[in-house]
Scaffold this motif. Structure first.
Motif, short mmCIF file in Angstrom:
data_model
loop_
_atom_site.label_atom_id
_atom_site.label_comp_id
_atom_site.label_asym_id
_atom_site.label_seq_id
_atom_site.Cartn_x
_atom_site.Cartn_y
_atom_site.Cartn_z
N THR A 147 0.87 -1.00 0.06
CA THR A 147 0.04 0.05 0.07
C THR A 147 0.71 1.14 -0.04
OG1 THR A 147 -1.79 -1.11 1.06
CG2 THR A 147 -1.81 1.11 1.39
N SER A 148 1.92 1.34 0.53
CA SER A 148 2.87 2.54 1.06
C SER A 148 3.53 2.77 -0.65
CB SER A 148 4.07 2.25 2.02
OG SER A 148 3.11 2.35 3.29
N VAL A 149 3.99 1.42 -1.17
CA VAL A 149 4.49 1.79 -2.67
C VAL A 149 3.61 2.10 -3.81
CG1 VAL A 149 5.71 0.35 -4.28
CG2 VAL A 149 6.19 -0.21 -2.19
N SER A 150 2.24 1.65 -3.45
CA SER A 150 1.27 2.04 -4.39
C SER A 150 1.06 3.51 -4.24
CB SER A 150 0.21 1.18 -4.14
OG SER A 150 -1.06 1.50 -5.06
N GLN A 151 0.70 4.26 -2.88
CA GLN A 151 0.70 5.53 -2.69
C GLN A 151 1.63 6.35 -3.27
OE1 GLN A 151 -0.39 5.62 1.45
NE2 GLN A 151 -2.33 4.77 1.16
N ALA A 152 2.82 5.85 -3.03
CA ALA A 152 4.06 6.74 -3.42
C ALA A 152 4.01 6.50 -5.03
CB ALA A 152 5.35 6.30 -2.91
N LEU A 153 3.83 5.57 -5.42
CA LEU A 153 3.91 5.45 -7.08
C LEU A 153 2.71 6.14 -7.59
CD1 LEU A 153 4.94 4.02 -9.49
CD2 LEU A 153 3.58 2.19 -9.10
N SER A 154 1.67 6.24 -7.19
CA SER A 154 0.65 6.98 -7.54
C SER A 154 0.66 8.45 -7.76
CB SER A 154 -0.75 6.67 -6.58
OG SER A 154 -1.86 7.43 -7.27
N GLY A 155 1.52 8.93 -6.56
CA GLY A 155 1.69 10.18 -6.58
C GLY A 155 2.58 10.66 -7.61
N VAL A 174 -5.23 6.60 -15.24
CA VAL A 174 -4.00 6.71 -14.58
C VAL A 174 -4.19 6.41 -13.10
CG1 VAL A 174 -2.44 8.63 -13.86
CG2 VAL A 174 -3.51 8.99 -16.07
N GLY A 175 -4.98 6.73 -12.46
CA GLY A 175 -5.25 6.17 -11.17
C GLY A 175 -5.05 4.67 -10.71
N SER A 176 -5.58 3.94 -12.06
CA SER A 176 -5.46 2.54 -11.88
C SER A 176 -4.13 1.75 -12.07
CB SER A 176 -6.40 1.96 -12.78
OG SER A 176 -5.90 2.00 -14.05
N VAL A 177 -3.09 2.49 -12.73
CA VAL A 177 -1.92 1.98 -13.05
C VAL A 177 -1.25 1.56 -11.65
CG1 VAL A 177 0.13 2.46 -13.92
CG2 VAL A 177 -1.72 3.48 -14.96
N SER A 178 -1.21 2.42 -10.74
CA SER A 178 -0.55 2.06 -9.41
C SER A 178 -1.03 0.75 -8.68
CB SER A 178 -0.52 3.29 -8.57
OG SER A 178 0.09 2.92 -7.17
N PRO A 179 -2.29 0.63 -8.38
CA PRO A 179 -2.87 -0.52 -7.83
C PRO A 179 -2.73 -1.58 -8.69
CG PRO A 179 -4.56 1.18 -7.70
CD PRO A 179 -3.31 1.62 -8.62
#
Length: 475
Positions: A147-155, A174-179
């Motif tokens: 989750t931490s990686v995903s949130q950082a990647l999303s930003g 774009v928001g779906s890329v990180s998850p």
């Protein structure tokens, strides 16, 4: 030119709605040519393929809504990776062979330890069945970090792909890329572990909610191939190790939860190297999720650790070493009268645990933590000396409480620790430590007197001395 004349534009319109033109401009700004991609993929000449791709993308976007990690995708990727090279269903004959090996192992273990079997029926699983049974544990252990990686990647991705003209549908994609990428990452790691795991205790801690002996014939056969040791001996040895682990986790009820808590505690303190992650995104872009997922294995965890994390790491390392050392001692004693190749098998397993394999490497990519009991030989020497000098029953009573276990300093000189234990000095230290813990209502003067007591050097349930020796942080 109409959308019918440019199928790739229809694809964009399906994805972005009224934002299609703006999306096209943004994609071209980032160096992507949708027409070329569509042509190369064959979608232009195959409407069915285009419909399939659209369906997949819609599903990914829908699954990722409100999620930091696409866990359904993680599950699907894990199943796919585990099945690479074949994953046949376990036949009744193969299952019977492995259950017979477990039955023999349990009989042999009865002569080496008073810890009883779990009483649960052993399982013989394909890699796919292993995935289904263990994914809940991976979600608990790896979920916070993912989750931490995903949130950082999303930003980072939103900053990289930010364009004023993009609307809600574009933003959703774009928001779906990180998850999606993080789901692929977790799934890849779990799938790699499934290909390598002999059972449910390979990493030194149980992957199932209830202690149960599990064997995976595909991984055992792959390990036996080329060893020059009869397959039935390899199978018996693996069954012994798995059954010994399960006896320990079943008899020492505080141990599985304690190990999981330590790993979760360490993972909770992990920080993401946002600069390294940003560099990875810039290198590969976000138009290819597979390459982006691979980039997550390239040093994205910050190399610095807090004092608390270092203490927790030492606890994990020491505790894993004690577990693996005990299992080795029990397994060798149980196997010696029955397996002529026990020496070679023990050495092969020590090498495997010392150097790590795909399972350990995959876990390290998830948590930045290598679960390798680097001091297993020292721990095995301690348990062996205790067996010789005090007997199996006294040896196993050391597991009665986490405060009784030898700490990291005991592995520096196992013989000295055993001598202290036999003299009663260790037990006296533990008694004093327990008295201090129970005296919760002490006044200031009494607390000051307690603090003047010398350090006992024994392991505490949350202290750095508890841990196993096998985890090294990856920077």
């Amino acid at each position: 030119m109409t959308d019918d004349q440019t199928p790739w534009m229809r694809l964009l319109r399906e994805l972005f709605g009224d934002d299609a033109e703006s999306a096209l401009e943004e994609l071209e700004r980032m160096g992507m040519d949708p027409a070329a991609l569509a042509q190369a993929s064959g979608m232009l000449s195959n409407p069915a393929m285009m419909d399939h791709v659209l369906g997949q993308i819609r599903a990914l976007v829908a699954q990722s809504q409100g999620e930091d990690v696409n866990w359904q995708l993680a599950h699907d990727v894990a199943r796919g990776v585990a099945a690479q090279g074949g994953d046949p269903t376990v036949t009744a004959h193969v299952a019977a062979e492995h259950r017979a090996a477990v039955s023999r192992a349990e009989l042999w273990l009865d002569a080496a330890t008073d810890f009883n079997p779990s009483g649960r029926e052993p399982r013989v699983w394909s890699r796919a069945e292993w995935i289904e049974a263990t994914m809940p544990t991976w979600r608990v252990l790896a979920g916070p970090v993912a989750t931490s990686v995903s949130q950082a990647l999303s930003g980072i991705l939103r900053a990289e792909g930010d364009a004023p003209g993009l609307g809600a549908e574009s933003s959703a994609l774009v928001g779906s890329v990180s998850p999606t990428v993080c789901g692929m990452h977790v799934g890849q790691a779990a799938g790699e572990m499934a290909r390598d795991a002999f059972g449910a205790t390979d990493l030194g801690f149980p992957l199932l909610a209830e202690p149960r002996v599990v064997l995976v014939p595909g991984a055992i056969d792959a390990f036996a191939d080329g060893l020059g040791i009869p397959e039935d001996e390899v199978r018996a040895y693996i069954a012994l190790r798995e059954a010994a682990h399960v006896r320990l986790f079943s008899a020492v009820q505080w141990l599985p939860g304690h190990l999981h808590n330590l790993i979760e505690k360490y993972a909770a303190g992990i920080s993401i190297d946002v600069e390294a992650l940003d560099d990875a995104v810039r290198d590969v872009g976000f138009e290819e999720p597979t390459k982006l997922q691979e980039a997550l294995t390239q040093g994205i965890f910050a190399s610095h650790h807090s004092d608390e994390q270092r203490e927790t790491l030492e606890s994990i390392e020491t505790l894993l070493a004690l577990v693996e050392g005990w299992v080795q001692e029990i397994t060798v004693r149980a196997a010696a009268p029955h397996l002529p190749s026990i020496g070679a098998l023990r050495e092969m397993m020590q090498r495997r645990r010392a150097t790590g394999g795909p399972a350990e490497d995959a876990f390290a990519t998830l948590l930045g933590l290598e679960l390798r009991p680097r001091r297993m030989r020292d721990a095995a020497a301690l348990w062996s000396r205790l067996s010789l000098d005090a007997g199996p029953e006294a040896r196993d009573t050391v597991w009665s409480h986490p405060d009784v276990l030898p700490g990291a300093e005991a592995l520096d000189d196992p013989q000295a620790w055993v001598a202290r234990w036999l003299s009663g000095a260790e037990e006296d230290d533990v008694d004093r430590a327990l008295e201090a813990l129970l005296a919760g209502g002490l006044g200031d003067d009494e607390e000051g007197q307690e603090s003047d007591r010398p350090d006992t050097g024994t392991a505490q349930s949350d202290a750095p001395d508890d841990g196993p020796d096998g985890g090294t942080p990856r920077g």
